[in-house]
Design a protein around this motif. Structure first.
Motif, PDB file in Angstrom:
ATOM      1  N   TRP A 199      17.875  20.113  12.720  1.00 13.90           N
ATOM      2  CA  TRP A 199      17.102  21.361  12.705  1.00 13.90           C
ATOM      3  C   TRP A 199      15.616  21.049  12.701  1.00 13.90           C
ATOM      4  N   GLU A 200      15.244  20.058  11.912  1.00 13.48           N
ATOM      5  CA  GLU A 200      13.842  19.704  11.745  1.00 13.48           C
ATOM      6  C   GLU A 200      13.227  19.276  13.084  1.00 13.48           C
ATOM      7  N   SER A 201      13.972  18.451  13.845  1.00 17.03           N
ATOM      8  CA  SER A 201      13.401  17.998  15.118  1.00 17.03           C
ATOM      9  C   SER A 201      13.350  19.148  16.128  1.00 17.03           C
ATOM     10  N   VAL A 202      14.333  20.037  16.071  1.00 18.80           N
ATOM     11  CA  VAL A 202      14.307  21.180  16.997  1.00 18.80           C
ATOM     12  C   VAL A 202      13.173  22.140  16.615  1.00 18.80           C
TER      13      VAL A 202
ATOM     14  N   PRO B 144       1.728  23.556   4.060  1.00 17.79           N
ATOM     15  CA  PRO B 144       0.972  22.328   3.745  1.00 17.79           C
ATOM     16  C   PRO B 144       1.854  21.189   3.244  1.00 17.79           C
ATOM     17  N   THR B 145       3.008  21.510   2.653  1.00 19.18           N
ATOM     18  CA  THR B 145       3.840  20.427   2.127  1.00 19.18           C
ATOM     19  C   THR B 145       4.668  19.769   3.212  1.00 19.18           C
ATOM     20  N   GLY B 146       4.790  20.413   4.368  1.00 26.03           N
ATOM     21  CA  GLY B 146       5.639  19.867   5.417  1.00 26.03           C
ATOM     22  C   GLY B 146       7.092  19.872   4.983  1.00 26.03           C
ATOM     23  N   ILE B 147       7.927  19.132   5.704  1.00 23.79           N
ATOM     24  CA  ILE B 147       9.348  19.069   5.377  1.00 23.79           C
ATOM     25  C   ILE B 147       9.604  17.796   4.583  1.00 23.79           C
ATOM     26  N   PRO B 148      10.204  17.921   3.399  1.00 28.77           N
ATOM     27  CA  PRO B 148      10.457  16.718   2.603  1.00 28.77           C
ATOM     28  C   PRO B 148      11.607  15.896   3.198  1.00 28.77           C
ATOM     29  N   GLU B 149      11.775  14.711   2.642  1.00 32.14           N
ATOM     30  CA  GLU B 149      12.842  13.827   3.124  1.00 32.14           C
ATOM     31  C   GLU B 149      14.215  14.500   3.139  1.00 32.14           C
ATOM     32  N   GLN B 150      14.455  15.352   2.144  1.00 31.28           N
ATOM     33  CA  GLN B 150      15.786  15.967   2.030  1.00 31.28           C
ATOM     34  C   GLN B 150      16.038  17.012   3.105  1.00 31.28           C
TER      35      GLN B 150
ATOM     36  N   ILE C 208       0.860  -1.179   0.000  1.00 33.46           N
ATOM     37  CA  ILE C 208       0.000   0.000   0.000  1.00 33.46           C
ATOM     38  C   ILE C 208       0.898   1.230   0.000  1.00 33.46           C
ATOM     39  N   LEU C 209       0.769   2.043  -1.043  1.00 30.24           N
ATOM     40  CA  LEU C 209       1.536   3.290  -1.089  1.00 30.24           C
ATOM     41  C   LEU C 209       0.605   4.434  -0.722  1.00 30.24           C
ATOM     42  N   SER C 210       1.067   5.259   0.174  1.00 30.65           N
ATOM     43  CA  SER C 210       0.203   6.358   0.588  1.00 30.65           C
ATOM     44  C   SER C 210       1.054   7.500   1.106  1.00 30.65           C
ATOM     45  N   ASN C 211       0.392   8.631   1.336  1.00 29.00           N
ATOM     46  CA  ASN C 211       1.106   9.757   1.947  1.00 29.00           C
ATOM     47  C   ASN C 211       1.186   9.520   3.445  1.00 29.00           C
ATOM     48  N   ARG C 212       2.299   9.937   4.012  1.00 35.37           N
ATOM     49  CA  ARG C 212       2.480   9.653   5.423  1.00 35.37           C
ATOM     50  C   ARG C 212       3.179  10.830   6.094  1.00 35.37           C
ATOM     51  N   LYS C 213       2.716  11.109   7.303  1.00 34.64           N
ATOM     52  CA  LYS C 213       3.386  12.126   8.117  1.00 34.64           C
ATOM     53  C   LYS C 213       4.184  11.408   9.176  1.00 34.64           C
ATOM     54  N   ASP C 214       5.476  11.757   9.281  1.00 33.58           N
ATOM     55  CA  ASP C 214       6.282  11.186  10.349  1.00 33.58           C
ATOM     56  C   ASP C 214       6.909  12.363  11.083  1.00 33.58           C
ATOM     57  N   ALA C 215       6.274  12.744  12.191  1.00 35.76           N
ATOM     58  CA  ALA C 215       6.665  13.943  12.929  1.00 35.76           C
ATOM     59  C   ALA C 215       6.804  15.112  11.952  1.00 35.76           C
ATOM     60  N   TRP C 216       8.006  15.637  11.728  1.00 33.75           N
ATOM     61  CA  TRP C 216       8.160  16.838  10.898  1.00 33.75           C
ATOM     62  C   TRP C 216       8.170  16.514   9.410  1.00 33.75           C
ATOM     63  N   ASN C 217       8.407  15.277   9.037  1.00 32.47           N
ATOM     64  CA  ASN C 217       8.509  14.935   7.618  1.00 32.47           C
ATOM     65  C   ASN C 217       7.153  14.573   7.035  1.00 32.47           C
ATOM     66  N   HIS C 218       6.908  15.054   5.811  1.00 32.01           N
ATOM     67  CA  HIS C 218       5.756  14.579   5.061  1.00 32.01           C
ATOM     68  C   HIS C 218       6.297  13.764   3.890  1.00 32.01           C
ATOM     69  N   TYR C 219       5.836  12.546   3.758  1.00 32.09           N
ATOM     70  CA  TYR C 219       6.259  11.716   2.639  1.00 32.09           C
ATOM     71  C   TYR C 219       5.069  11.523   1.723  1.00 32.09           C
ATOM     72  N   SER C 220       5.328  11.491   0.401  1.00 34.51           N
ATOM     73  CA  SER C 220       4.240  11.150  -0.495  1.00 34.51           C
ATOM     74  C   SER C 220       4.565   9.832  -1.177  1.00 34.51           C
ATOM     75  N   ASN C 221       3.535   8.986  -1.286  1.00 40.11           N
ATOM     76  CA  ASN C 221       3.664   7.697  -1.958  1.00 40.11           C
ATOM     77  C   ASN C 221       4.752   6.810  -1.393  1.00 40.11           C
ATOM     78  N   VAL C 222       4.691   6.569  -0.102  1.00 45.71           N
ATOM     79  CA  VAL C 222       5.649   5.643   0.504  1.00 45.71           C
ATOM     80  C   VAL C 222       4.870   4.432   1.028  1.00 45.71           C
ATOM     81  N   PRO C 223       5.534   3.268   1.133  1.00 50.20           N
ATOM     82  CA  PRO C 223       4.847   2.089   1.638  1.00 50.20           C
ATOM     83  C   PRO C 223       4.390   2.310   3.078  1.00 50.20           C
ATOM     84  N   VAL C 224       3.111   2.047   3.337  1.00 55.77           N
ATOM     85  CA  VAL C 224       2.613   2.178   4.707  1.00 55.77           C
ATOM     86  C   VAL C 224       2.103   0.837   5.223  1.00 55.77           C
TER      87      VAL C 224
END
Lengths: 194, 605
Positions: free
Chosen positions: B66-69, B381-387, A85-101
């Protein structure tokens, strides 16, 4: 705090002659109050920060239909196949799009319908596998066994319930959409979690 | 309760320990200057509590520090408070340990048999400075990153082992993941253990000295009282006072000279190795050293950075022996006062120099803006990307547009009279001012005879004597009332081609007018004599007005203005930014988005 105050009560001064006891007691209480106040900010702040996960929202994608595969990729013989299942996911500060959940099993049933199961074993949350000898699901962790229709295959099954079925829909002719959900493990009732 | 305590006591003998700690006899009675130990212990406890709470949410890597802080500071509940207390308590602690050392010197606290106490006080001061040096980098923001860079550079100056020391500290040749893991392990693991050891040693020594002193003076000293409750109350009040100050700093940092907005500790923009932080200054208690180094230019730097501080430190170590010589103690006091005065003076002159340094002030303002923008984007709205968050800033038109414009466009163009970043270039402009390009206002003025041949539009270009200027001067100036109305409609229609988000509402309301305007533009007013507009026109030699000012149109134009669709062979001096390899497609996109004022802006609260 309470412990400290009662300690202060208990421990009497060895030589009670040097100062009046009442004054000493008042000072003791004042000491506790001042010390308590001084630690209030760091303690409360630290506690609030610690408890923050309790007020985070559930993953908002839970319960939504997700396109998983096309009909052509599913074998006709009714053998289940694993799909991610690929979906958007929030992991604390990171937003991922289309990652396996998560993952599911999909199979064709006899009357040209589809069945979908969450891959997670309802017993303790391991990933259920397809048995290499018999046509059934097999959990590698505690040997739970399930038929391909999701029901328990063995009366001594440690799992409290059969595998968790998911809603499937065919959209736009050949797209397989699944309402992806996980359920609380270890109980016979199905209660959705995030 | 009583039974439970008794149960515990029977098995541990705790009561005796507590009793001996609480009723430890203090010769001379309760005194304010005996509160040092408990203040240091208390502050350490505060740092341990807040530190562990932060630890549970902190992630030491270059893509997540930085992101976690940021997340702690702006999203998690009371995260800003915990971080603020940790930050300002650290500052208070630096002051406290230094005062502690000075107090020991002043009151002859280093005389036999208390030399060890004095050295422990000094070691504590060094460890606290170590805490501050390592902790400062952990948020991996511009401030911490560039400060740490300077410090490890200074470290590399030390003789013989310098480069090895530097490499070991930063965990490799360059700042990276291992710099953070090392600094973090030192900050949260090694240094706390060392500091606890020092506190423990100090406590043991104090009790031993008190016992000795008690035995010596017991017969003559009348005013003997136990630690509890007299001294304990004084200690608690002293701790409360220090903590009160720390809380005040956390809640109102502006009252203490901090310039960041809001409560709690400052957080600069994410560390950017490609963007030197011109506002970099050490913490205020290191400013004197920063200023001191200005007197040691070039190769002499090692003198000011390593040798002289080491000598001073060495002198402090031997102070107890110096004090044995007659007037030695007073000499020590004199040296301390001299050093303090020097440090004060250096700090003051550093502040004064910065206060009048226009470059520094501008850099500070830019740093504030960038820090704020980083938080805006991270909360968007986009949040912080992986990079990581730096990726957001590196793809933000609002941040990069002005820089790209200043670097590549401002030698000819202006933006509202300046180069995009607010500076006015020395050379005069030779091409149109692009602020509001393709907007209704910009087009309205373009089509006015009194503006079109000025510096703001085509005045300094080859088109000064071209067909467009002639058309505006000869034809537009003669327009009758009806044609003027048609022109206004045509401008609205042309501007609508750009699809500017800030005009979207008006354009939706005036949709009918815009349809009419298209007719005016295409047939009535004579624009189509030279320009193509929604139809093929091989004779057109002016730029195609279909999609004029849209993202696609502008990107294509900047990529190569010499295309037939635009100026063709009539192109003046404008380079083909893509085909000549001056800019990448991404950069052109950022530039266009910035010119179109198309970037993420948070909704006003």
């Amino acid at each position: 705090m309470v412990l400290l105050v009662s300690l202060a009560h208990m421990i009497k001064k060895p030589q009670p002659s040097t100062s009046p006891d009442r004054r000493g007691f008042m000072r003791g209480v004042l000491t506790m109050i001042a010390g308590g106040f001084a630690l209030l900010g760091p303690l409360l702040g630290g506690l609030a920060l610690l408890l923050d996960p309790l007020r985070r929202n559930r993953n908002e994608t839970s319960g939504a239909f997700i396109m998983v595969a096309r009909l052509a990729s599913l074998p006709a013989n009714g053998i289940p196949m694993k799909f991610d299942i690929l979906s958007n996911r929030k992991d604390a500060w990171n937003h991922y799009s289309n990652v396996p959940v998560g993952s599911i099993y999909l199979r064709r049933t006899k009357n040209e319908h589809l069945a979908a199961f969450n891959i997670i074993c309802p017993h303790a949350g391991c990933f259920v596998q397809i048995d290499s000898q018999k046509p059934q699901f097999n959990c590698p962790c505690h040997e739970s066994q399930f038929h391909f229709d999701g029901t328990k295959a063995n009366p001594n099954n440690p799992s409290p319930r059969g595998m968790d079925p998911l809603q499937v829909e065919i959209r736009n002719g050949d797209e397989i959409w699944v309402q992806y959900q996980s359920f609380k493990t270890g109980i016979s009732e199905r209660i959705p979690t995030s | 309760m009583r039974r439970l305590l008794k149960w515990i006591d029977d098995r541990t003998g705790l009561e005796k320990v507590i009793r001996s700690a609480l009723f430890n006899e203090i010769p001379g009675g309760a005194k304010w200057r005996h509160t040092w130990g408990s203040i240091l212990l208390f502050m350490f406890a505060v740092q341990a509590i807040t530190g562990m709470a932060l630890w549970m949410s902190y992630s030491p890597s270059t893509r997540s520090a930085w992101e976690s802080v940021y997340y702690i500071q702006h999203v998690m509940q009371l995260g800003w408070l915990v971080r603020g207390i940790h930050y300002y308590a650290a500052e208070a602690m630096v002051v406290l340990v230094l005062l502690h050392v000075i107090q020991k010197i002043w009151f002859k606290g280093y005389r036999k048999p208390r030399e060890l106490m004095f050295w422990i006080a000094m070691a504590m001061a060094l460890v606290v400075i170590g805490f501050s040096l390592t902790g400062y980098l952990l948020p991996w923001d511009q401030q911490g990153y560039w400060s740490a860079k300077v410090r490890t550079h200074i470290m590399s100056l030390s003789p013989v082992f310098g480069t090895y020391l530097e490499r070991l500290t930063i965990g490799g040749e360059h700042f990276g993941h291992h710099t953070l893991t090392r600094f973090f392990a030192l900050h949260a693991g090694v240094l706390p253990v060392v500091f606890s050891g020092l506190l423990l040693a100090r406590m043991m020594l104090v009790r031993r000295y008190r016992k000795q002193a008690f035995e010596e003076t017991a017969k003559t000293e009348v005013n003997v009282s136990s630690f509890w409750p007299g001294q304990a109350l004084k200690n608690a009040i002293a701790c409360l006072a220090v903590m009160g100050l720390v809380m005040l700093m956390t809640l109102k940092p502006q009252w203490f000279g901090f310039t960041h907005i809001g409560m709690g500790a400052p957080l600069a923009a994410p560390a950017d190795p490609t963007d030197l932080y011109a506002a970099a200054r050490p913490e205020w208690y290191f400013l004197f050293l920063f200023q001191f180094l200005k007197y040691f230019p070039g190769e002499k730097e090692v003198l000011g950075a390593i040798f002289i501080p080491s000598l001073i430190l060495g002198y402090f170590v031997i102070m107890p022996w110096v004090a044995k010589v007659r007037i030695g103690h007073y000499f020590n006091i004199l040296v301390s006062i001299g050093l303090l005065t020097g440090a004060f003076w250096l700090t003051y002159s550093a502040k004064m120099e910065d206060a009048t340094n226009a470059n520094y002030i501008a850099a500070g303002e830019q740093a504030h803006e960038k820090a704020q923008r980083a938080v805006e984007l991270a909360s968007g709205p986009t949040g912080i990307p992986e990079q990581g968050a730096l990726h957001l800033l590196h793809h933000d038109p609002k941040t990069l547009g002005p820089i790209l414009f200043a670097a590549h466009c401002s030698s000819c163009h202006r933006f509202d009279g300046h180069d995009g970043t607010g500076k006015v270039p020395l050379d005069t402009s030779s091409a149109p001012d692009l602020k509001g390009f393709a907007s209704r206002a910009w087009l309205t003025d373009l089509l006015k005879p009194e503006h079109i041949a000025t510096k703001r539009y085509f005045g300094e270009t080859a088109f000064r004597n071209g067909d467009m200027v002639r058309f505006v001067n000869k034809k537009v100036s003669q327009f009758d009332k009806e044609e003027k109305v048609a022109l206004e409609r045509a401008i609205k229609a042309l501007s609508a081609e750009a699809g500017l988000s800030r005009q979207a509402k008006v354009e939706e309301a005036e949709a009918d007018l815009i349809v009419l305007g298209k007719e005016d533009l295409g047939y009535e007013l004579g624009c189509s004599d030279c320009h193509a507009f929604h139809f093929e026109d091989d004779d057109a030699d002016g730029p195609d007005l279909t999609g004029y000012g849209s993202r696609e149109w502008m990107k294509s134009f900047i990529s190569d203005p010499g295309q037939k669709r635009f100026y063709g062979e009539n192109n003046d001096r404008m380079p083909s930014f893509l085909t000549e390899g001056i800019l990448t497609p991404t950069e052109i996109g950022l530039l266009v988005d910035w010119l179109r004022q198309d970037w993420y802006e948070p909704l006003p609260k």
